[in-house]
Scaffold this motif. Structure first.
Motif, short mmCIF file in Angstrom:
data_model
loop_
_atom_site.label_atom_id
_atom_site.label_comp_id
_atom_site.label_asym_id
_atom_site.label_seq_id
_atom_site.Cartn_x
_atom_site.Cartn_y
_atom_site.Cartn_z
N VAL A 1 -10.77 1.81 2.80
CA VAL A 1 -11.43 3.00 3.35
C VAL A 1 -12.78 2.66 4.00
O VAL A 1 -12.98 3.01 5.18
N SER B 1 -14.19 9.20 -0.32
CA SER B 1 -13.80 9.36 -1.72
C SER B 1 -13.03 10.67 -1.95
O SER B 1 -12.07 10.71 -2.72
N ILE C 1 -4.96 5.63 6.25
CA ILE C 1 -6.33 5.19 6.52
C ILE C 1 -6.52 4.87 8.00
O ILE C 1 -7.53 5.23 8.61
N TYR D 1 -5.47 12.32 -1.78
CA TYR D 1 -4.26 11.54 -1.50
C TYR D 1 -3.60 11.08 -2.80
O TYR D 1 -2.39 11.24 -2.98
N ALA E 1 -9.57 10.33 -0.58
CA ALA E 1 -8.85 9.34 -1.38
C ALA E 1 -8.33 9.98 -2.66
O ALA E 1 -7.19 9.74 -3.08
N CYS F 1 -7.79 1.63 -1.78
CA CYS F 1 -8.79 2.50 -1.14
C CYS F 1 -10.16 1.82 -1.13
O CYS F 1 -10.91 1.92 -0.15
N VAL G 1 -7.22 9.50 5.39
CA VAL G 1 -7.94 9.13 4.17
C VAL G 1 -9.14 8.32 4.64
O VAL G 1 -8.98 7.23 5.18
N SER H 1 0.84 -1.21 0.00
CA SER H 1 0.00 0.00 0.00
C SER H 1 0.87 1.26 0.00
O SER H 1 0.36 2.36 -0.14
N LEU I 1 -0.22 3.92 2.44
CA LEU I 1 -1.63 4.28 2.42
C LEU I 1 -2.36 3.68 3.62
O LEU I 1 -3.26 4.33 4.20
#
Length: 228
Positions: A171, A38, A30, A44, A41, A167, A35, A23, A26
């Motif tokens: 997410v 949407s 999260i 980012y 995201a 994501c 993040v 990731s 990432l």
């Protein structure tokens, strides 16, 4: 071989090199709630492409392509490999680049051996060089007669697609939202590809500090799904 079909194959999200296991920090964003929908995201992804990927992996791709164009010596390849290794400060990111590079080279070796790629893989296996995915991808794409702009565009898109896939899972965001973000960021990719050759030498490896910190923090997350 058909350059377009070859590019589609090596850039496919299911090309078995293990890209889905990373990731690149990432997961930390999260976990910390930075993040979370949407909108964030997309922010980012756009920030990562503009302020990290452009100065790093895409720039390393460009430098490798130049080496292929000039038929550079092993020494020049080794110098670039060492430079990239130094620029990738977080251990997980450095290790991910090596793992993806090795898997990519091993797989393409079976598809269609390329002298430069074979030499690079041998040097990695003997620990003469570290090995990096951006270099491996550029070497093979160049040898297949794929155009520079197409290859670099695909390289950018592959990174963006990986972000959106992660994501959607983490997410989470909907698959439709992920596809809309991919579509809306196409102009940005075109812009960065056109600008890439003009990137000043002194700016290559420019550090996105927040990204590096999140990548380092990922090593200590209590719960992790991804390797990096």
């Amino acid at each position: 071989m058909n350059p377009l079909l070859t590019l589609m194959q090596i850039n496919d999200s299911v090309f078995p090199i293990g890209g889905f296991t990373h990731s690149y920090g990432l997961e930390t964003y999260i976990t910390k709630g930075l993040v979370h929908d949407s909108k964030t995201a997309k922010e980012y992804a756009q920030t990562l492409l503009e302020h990290s990927f452009y100065y790093n992996d895409a720039a390393f791709f460009h430098k490798t392509w130049q080496l292929c164009e000039t038929k550079a010596t092993k020494k020049k390849v080794a110098e670039l490999d060492a430079l990239i290794t130094a620029f990738k400060a977080p251990y997980e990111i450095r290790d991910a680049s090596k793992k993806l590079g090795i898997r990519f080279l091993k797989l393409t070796e079976k598809l269609q051996p390329v002298k430069r790629c074979s030499a690079y893989l041998k040097a990695i296996n003997t620990q003469e060089l570290h090995g990096h995915y951006a270099m491996a991808f550029a070497m093979f794409a160049h040898a297949q007669g794929i155009s520079y702009s197409d290859a670099l565009s695909a390289f950018y898109y592959n990174s963006l697609n990986g972000i959106m896939t992660n994501c959607a899972k983490l997410v989470p965001i909907s698959q439709m939202d992920a596809q809309q973000i991919l579509f809306k960021l196409q102009p940005l990719i075109n812009k960065l590809v056109i600008a890439q050759p003009a990137l000043e030498e002194d700016l290559i490896g420019n550090c996105c500090i927040a990204q590096d910190i999140r990548c380092m923090q990922h090593e200590k997350l209590y719960t992790r799904i991804y390797i990096s």
